[in-house]
Design an enzyme around this catalytic site. Structure first.
Site, PDB file in Angstrom:
ATOM      1  N   ASP A 161       0.817  -1.218   0.000  1.00 58.20           N
ATOM      2  CA  ASP A 161       0.000   0.000   0.000  1.00 58.20           C
ATOM      3  C   ASP A 161       0.854   1.273   0.000  1.00 58.20           C
ATOM      4  O   ASP A 161       0.376   2.334   0.368  1.00 58.20           O
ATOM      5  CB  ASP A 161      -0.960  -0.002   1.197  1.00 58.20           C
ATOM      6  CG  ASP A 161      -0.216  -0.046   2.509  1.00 58.20           C
ATOM      7  OD1 ASP A 161       1.013  -0.275   2.493  1.00 58.20           O
ATOM      8  OD2 ASP A 161      -0.852   0.137   3.564  1.00 58.20           O
TER       9      ASP A 161
ATOM     10  N   HIS B 141      23.739   1.211 -18.631  1.00 56.58           N
ATOM     11  CA  HIS B 141      22.654   1.595 -17.715  1.00 56.58           C
ATOM     12  C   HIS B 141      22.917   1.062 -16.306  1.00 56.58           C
ATOM     13  O   HIS B 141      21.992   0.625 -15.619  1.00 56.58           O
ATOM     14  CB  HIS B 141      21.301   1.094 -18.248  1.00 56.58           C
ATOM     15  CG  HIS B 141      20.824   1.871 -19.441  1.00 56.58           C
ATOM     16  ND1 HIS B 141      19.799   1.454 -20.251  1.00 56.58           N
ATOM     17  CD2 HIS B 141      21.244   3.048 -19.962  1.00 56.58           C
ATOM     18  CE1 HIS B 141      19.607   2.341 -21.213  1.00 56.58           C
ATOM     19  NE2 HIS B 141      20.480   3.308 -21.069  1.00 56.58           N
TER      20      HIS B 141
ATOM     21  N   ASP C  29      26.830   9.777 -14.244  1.00 55.74           N
ATOM     22  CA  ASP C  29      25.801  10.315 -15.147  1.00 55.74           C
ATOM     23  C   ASP C  29      24.618  10.640 -14.254  1.00 55.74           C
ATOM     24  O   ASP C  29      23.893   9.737 -13.816  1.00 55.74           O
ATOM     25  CB  ASP C  29      25.450   9.264 -16.212  1.00 55.74           C
ATOM     26  CG  ASP C  29      24.432   9.774 -17.229  1.00 55.74           C
ATOM     27  OD1 ASP C  29      23.797  10.812 -16.990  1.00 55.74           O
ATOM     28  OD2 ASP C  29      24.279   9.101 -18.274  1.00 55.74           O
TER      29      ASP C  29
ATOM     30  N   ASP D  89      21.085  16.714 -17.529  1.00 62.98           N
ATOM     31  CA  ASP D  89      21.628  15.372 -17.812  1.00 62.98           C
ATOM     32  C   ASP D  89      23.121  15.535 -18.094  1.00 62.98           C
ATOM     33  O   ASP D  89      23.489  15.953 -19.191  1.00 62.98           O
ATOM     34  CB  ASP D  89      20.867  14.801 -19.019  1.00 62.98           C
ATOM     35  CG  ASP D  89      21.281  13.380 -19.366  1.00 62.98           C
ATOM     36  OD1 ASP D  89      22.103  12.795 -18.636  1.00 62.98           O
ATOM     37  OD2 ASP D  89      20.771  12.857 -20.383  1.00 62.98           O
TER      38      ASP D  89
ATOM     39  N   HIS E 268      25.942   3.615 -28.564  1.00 63.23           N
ATOM     40  CA  HIS E 268      24.698   4.362 -28.330  1.00 63.23           C
ATOM     41  C   HIS E 268      24.665   5.616 -29.198  1.00 63.23           C
ATOM     42  O   HIS E 268      25.612   5.913 -29.921  1.00 63.23           O
ATOM     43  CB  HIS E 268      24.535   4.697 -26.846  1.00 63.23           C
ATOM     44  CG  HIS E 268      25.650   5.510 -26.253  1.00 63.23           C
ATOM     45  ND1 HIS E 268      25.905   6.809 -26.626  1.00 63.23           N
ATOM     46  CD2 HIS E 268      26.579   5.194 -25.313  1.00 63.23           C
ATOM     47  CE1 HIS E 268      26.930   7.269 -25.928  1.00 63.23           C
ATOM     48  NE2 HIS E 268      27.378   6.303 -25.139  1.00 63.23           N
TER      49      HIS E 268
ATOM     50  N   HIS F 259      20.346  13.296 -27.320  1.00 62.14           N
ATOM     51  CA  HIS F 259      18.882  13.292 -27.426  1.00 62.14           C
ATOM     52  C   HIS F 259      18.383  14.664 -27.019  1.00 62.14           C
ATOM     53  O   HIS F 259      19.084  15.418 -26.348  1.00 62.14           O
ATOM     54  CB  HIS F 259      18.291  12.224 -26.495  1.00 62.14           C
ATOM     55  CG  HIS F 259      18.834  12.276 -25.095  1.00 62.14           C
ATOM     56  ND1 HIS F 259      18.326  13.109 -24.128  1.00 62.14           N
ATOM     57  CD2 HIS F 259      19.884  11.641 -24.520  1.00 62.14           C
ATOM     58  CE1 HIS F 259      19.026  12.948 -23.015  1.00 62.14           C
ATOM     59  NE2 HIS F 259      19.990  12.078 -23.212  1.00 62.14           N
TER      60      HIS F 259
ATOM     61  N   HIS G 100      14.731  12.096 -21.797  1.00 60.49           N
ATOM     62  CA  HIS G 100      14.738  11.752 -23.219  1.00 60.49           C
ATOM     63  C   HIS G 100      13.483  12.407 -23.771  1.00 60.49           C
ATOM     64  O   HIS G 100      12.390  11.850 -23.695  1.00 60.49           O
ATOM     65  CB  HIS G 100      14.722  10.236 -23.432  1.00 60.49           C
ATOM     66  CG  HIS G 100      16.008   9.593 -22.963  1.00 60.49           C
ATOM     67  ND1 HIS G 100      16.161   8.253 -22.794  1.00 60.49           N
ATOM     68  CD2 HIS G 100      17.206  10.134 -22.635  1.00 60.49           C
ATOM     69  CE1 HIS G 100      17.392   7.983 -22.384  1.00 60.49           C
ATOM     70  NE2 HIS G 100      18.040   9.114 -22.271  1.00 60.49           N
TER      71      HIS G 100
ATOM     72  N   GLU H 157      26.785  13.517 -26.026  1.00 58.14           N
ATOM     73  CA  GLU H 157      27.330  12.561 -25.061  1.00 58.14           C
ATOM     74  C   GLU H 157      27.992  11.344 -25.696  1.00 58.14           C
ATOM     75  O   GLU H 157      27.561  10.215 -25.486  1.00 58.14           O
ATOM     76  CB  GLU H 157      26.221  12.104 -24.105  1.00 58.14           C
ATOM     77  CG  GLU H 157      24.924  11.638 -24.781  1.00 58.14           C
ATOM     78  CD  GLU H 157      23.910  11.097 -23.765  1.00 58.14           C
ATOM     79  OE1 GLU H 157      24.307  10.242 -22.948  1.00 58.14           O
ATOM     80  OE2 GLU H 157      22.754  11.520 -23.799  1.00 58.14           O
TER      81      GLU H 157
ATOM     82  N   TYR I  88      33.508   2.438 -24.551  1.00 61.08           N
ATOM     83  CA  TYR I  88      33.328   1.446 -23.483  1.00 61.08           C
ATOM     84  C   TYR I  88      34.067   0.188 -23.902  1.00 61.08           C
ATOM     85  O   TYR I  88      33.672  -0.475 -24.861  1.00 61.08           O
ATOM     86  CB  TYR I  88      31.830   1.169 -23.273  1.00 61.08           C
ATOM     87  CG  TYR I  88      31.033   2.452 -23.189  1.00 61.08           C
ATOM     88  CD1 TYR I  88      30.875   3.124 -21.984  1.00 61.08           C
ATOM     89  CD2 TYR I  88      30.502   3.025 -24.355  1.00 61.08           C
ATOM     90  CE1 TYR I  88      30.195   4.331 -21.931  1.00 61.08           C
ATOM     91  CE2 TYR I  88      29.820   4.229 -24.311  1.00 61.08           C
ATOM     92  CZ  TYR I  88      29.668   4.882 -23.104  1.00 61.08           C
ATOM     93  OH  TYR I  88      28.995   6.082 -23.060  1.00 61.08           O
TER      94      TYR I  88
ATOM     95  N   ARG J 197      32.391   8.432 -20.763  1.00 63.99           N
ATOM     96  CA  ARG J 197      31.383   9.225 -21.475  1.00 63.99           C
ATOM     97  C   ARG J 197      31.496  10.649 -20.959  1.00 63.99           C
ATOM     98  O   ARG J 197      31.792  10.865 -19.772  1.00 63.99           O
ATOM     99  CB  ARG J 197      29.968   8.674 -21.224  1.00 63.99           C
ATOM    100  CG  ARG J 197      28.865   9.503 -21.886  1.00 63.99           C
ATOM    101  CD  ARG J 197      27.498   8.795 -21.951  1.00 63.99           C
ATOM    102  NE  ARG J 197      26.922   8.503 -20.661  1.00 63.99           N
ATOM    103  CZ  ARG J 197      26.879   7.311 -20.097  1.00 63.99           C
ATOM    104  NH1 ARG J 197      27.382   6.265 -20.736  1.00 63.99           N
ATOM    105  NH2 ARG J 197      26.340   7.135 -18.909  1.00 63.99           N
TER     106      ARG J 197
ATOM    107  N   GLU K 176      29.175  14.205 -21.196  1.00 68.07           N
ATOM    108  CA  GLU K 176      27.838  14.637 -21.635  1.00 68.07           C
ATOM    109  C   GLU K 176      27.526  16.042 -21.145  1.00 68.07           C
ATOM    110  O   GLU K 176      27.607  16.324 -19.952  1.00 68.07           O
ATOM    111  CB  GLU K 176      26.781  13.663 -21.075  1.00 68.07           C
ATOM    112  CG  GLU K 176      25.352  14.104 -21.359  1.00 68.07           C
ATOM    113  CD  GLU K 176      24.305  13.068 -20.941  1.00 68.07           C
ATOM    114  OE1 GLU K 176      24.554  12.311 -19.977  1.00 68.07           O
ATOM    115  OE2 GLU K 176      23.239  13.022 -21.586  1.00 68.07           O
TER     116      GLU K 176
HETATM  117  N1  GLY Z   1      21.190   9.594 -18.376  1.00 67.02           N
HETATM  118  C1  GLY Z   1      20.490   9.171 -19.514  1.00 67.02           C
HETATM  119  C2  GLY Z   1      21.163   9.587 -20.735  1.00 67.02           C
HETATM  120  O1  GLY Z   1      22.278  10.058 -20.679  1.00 67.02           O
HETATM  121  O2  GLY Z   1      20.626   9.535 -21.783  1.00 67.02           O
HETATM  122 MN    MN Z   2      21.657  11.798 -21.936  1.00 70.39          MN
HETATM  123 MN    MN Z   3      23.077  11.063 -19.053  1.00 72.32          MN
END
Ligand code: GLY
Ligand code: MN
Ligand code: MN
Length: 430
Positions: A32, A235, A252, A263, A342, A346, A353, A376, A380, A398, A400
């Protein structure tokens, strides 16, 4: 006063139409207890109303153009769940022409649907409401000997709302800059605090403590705090590993401030100094990142950005011995995907996103002033990779940033966090 977004949505609707836009629904976490409520992004954008169990009905041709169905005031429930705006608040604070208790929605639905040729409603998100609306339309169709006319066309309101959301207004950009500043400060503090022997979750706690202290509602997405090989898991969210001397830490993490996301990713050495191998990969990713940021200008397409990042990274990987062969050939065969799997970025906004189309008639969309997007790139290198120089095994990097496209070129909203290796080392040495 209604929000300018809602006024603009009304202007863009077909004159003989009605829109039904529901709020998000509460979600059970276990038994609940509930997840903290997060409003549906389109509903928030149009109405600014943050409560669950609400539906906006927008009918540009009617006298009551904007009706909000909401939870009524209820002193007993408010003891448990907090204040509600109620029907009065829906009018006084949120500008509805008319407000009604949400329990009356079903009985009013025939009136809502009777007359307009077109219904703006997004099917496939809320199956219960889909069912209610479709059944009501079917019942009204069956009454064809009476003067009752249900809509003949159902259109996804996203065709209007999502395109509006792609282009940020100055007010939205201000909120996004604040979301970016909050996350930037958290990343800087994480760089200063990181030490060998700490756990990833200590850094997560530090970052999210700063988000909340600076007024963010929450992280904009589950923070990724990956040390060593964990940085190669795209992820990764367990965040329970150890920060080891000699490893990198990839963070990240972004904040959600008054509905808007930031982000940011940075990758830095846990002991404050990049090794030679780490620095080689880092500088390559940074080269790709910075040259793509420069391309965030009106007219550049999403595909051009991605292609450019592939080119820079592939040439660099040949230089470093991660890939062997002719870069043009390697690109054609998508060999870079082993290490760069990737997208380049975005769009960013109320959703991390964010919404909006990336292709029109199969053509990659061009950037315009007002678009905010992430840039970004990353590399890897799985620790089990064969036939590459072994000093690179297990490195994940990465970088970003969040970048606003302006008529004069890119404006980096997240430039308060250092990203050049020397600058990061200098900050960490303090
Ligand atoms: N943190 C999600 C991305 O970088 O797209
Ligand atoms: Mn991102
Ligand atoms: Mn990110």
């Amino acid at each position: 006063m209604i929000r300018p977004q809602l006024a603009e949505f009304m202007r863009r609707m077909d004159p003989n139409s009605v829109a039904i836009i529901p709020s998000a629904r509460e979600a059970t976490r276990s038994n609940d207890t509930q997840y903290r409520f997060r409003q549906d992004s389109d509903f928030l954008y149009l109405t600014g109303f943050e409560e669950p169990e609400a539906i906006a009905v927008v009918a540009p041709a009617r006298e009551q153009k904007y009706t909000l169905f909401v939870r009524p005031r209820d002193p007993e429930r408010e003891i448990w769940d907090g204040r509600r705006a109620g029907v009065e608040g829906a009018k006084d604070e949120f500008g509805a022409d008319e407000a009604l208790p949400i329990v009356e929605f079903d009985e009013k639905l025939q009136d809502i649907l009777d007359g307009p040729e077109k219904l703006y409603y997004r099917l496939g998100v809320n199956p219960d409401l889909d069912d209610t609306i479709i059944r009501q339309i079917a019942r009204m169709r069956a009454l064809n000997r009476k003067p009752i006319h249900p809509p003949q066309t159902i259109i996804d309101p996203a065709t209007i709302v999502h395109e509006m959301r792609v282009l940020k207004t100055p007010e939205e950009i201000e909120l996004m800059q604040r979301a970016a500043d909050i996350a930037a400060e958290a990343h800087v503090e994480a760089m200063k605090a990181a030490r060998p022997g700490m756990k990833e979750y200590e850094i997560e706690a530090l970052i999210e403590q700063i988000f909340r202290r600076l007024g963010a509602a929450a992280p904009a997405y589950t923070s990724i705090i990956g040390a060593g090989v964990n940085a190669t898991v795209l992820h990764y969210i367990n965040n329970d590993g150890e920060l080891r001397d000699g490893d990198l830490l990839l963070i990240d993490a972004g904040a959600e401030y008054r509905g808007y996301a930031s982000d940011i990713t940075r990758t830095f050495p846990i002991n404050g100094r990049y090794t030679k191998a780490q620095r080689e990969i880092y500088d390559l990713v940074l080269e790709a990142q910075m040259s793509c940021v420069e391309m965030v200008r009106p007219g550049t397409t999403h595909d051009q950005l991605k292609s450019h990042s592939i080119e820079v990274l592939t040439k660099g990987m040949v230089r470093l011995g991660l890939l062997k062969g002719d870069p043009a050939e390697l690109i054609k065969e998508k060999k870079y995907e082993q290490f760069y799997m990737h997208g380049l970025g975005h769009m960013l906004g109320i959703d991390v996103h964010d919404v909006g189309r990336y292709y029109h008639d199969k053509e990659s969309r061009a950037l315009e002033p007002g678009v905010v997007m992430t840039v970004e790139p990353g590399l890897y290198i799985n620790p089990n990779t064969k036939d590459i120089p072994e000093q690179y095994l297990g490195i994940g990097i990465r970088i970003e940033d969040d970048v606003l496209c302006t008529p004069n070129g890119p404006r980096v909203l997240t430039n308060k966090v250092p990203k050049k290796a020397d600058e990061i080392e200098k900050l960490m040495a303090r």
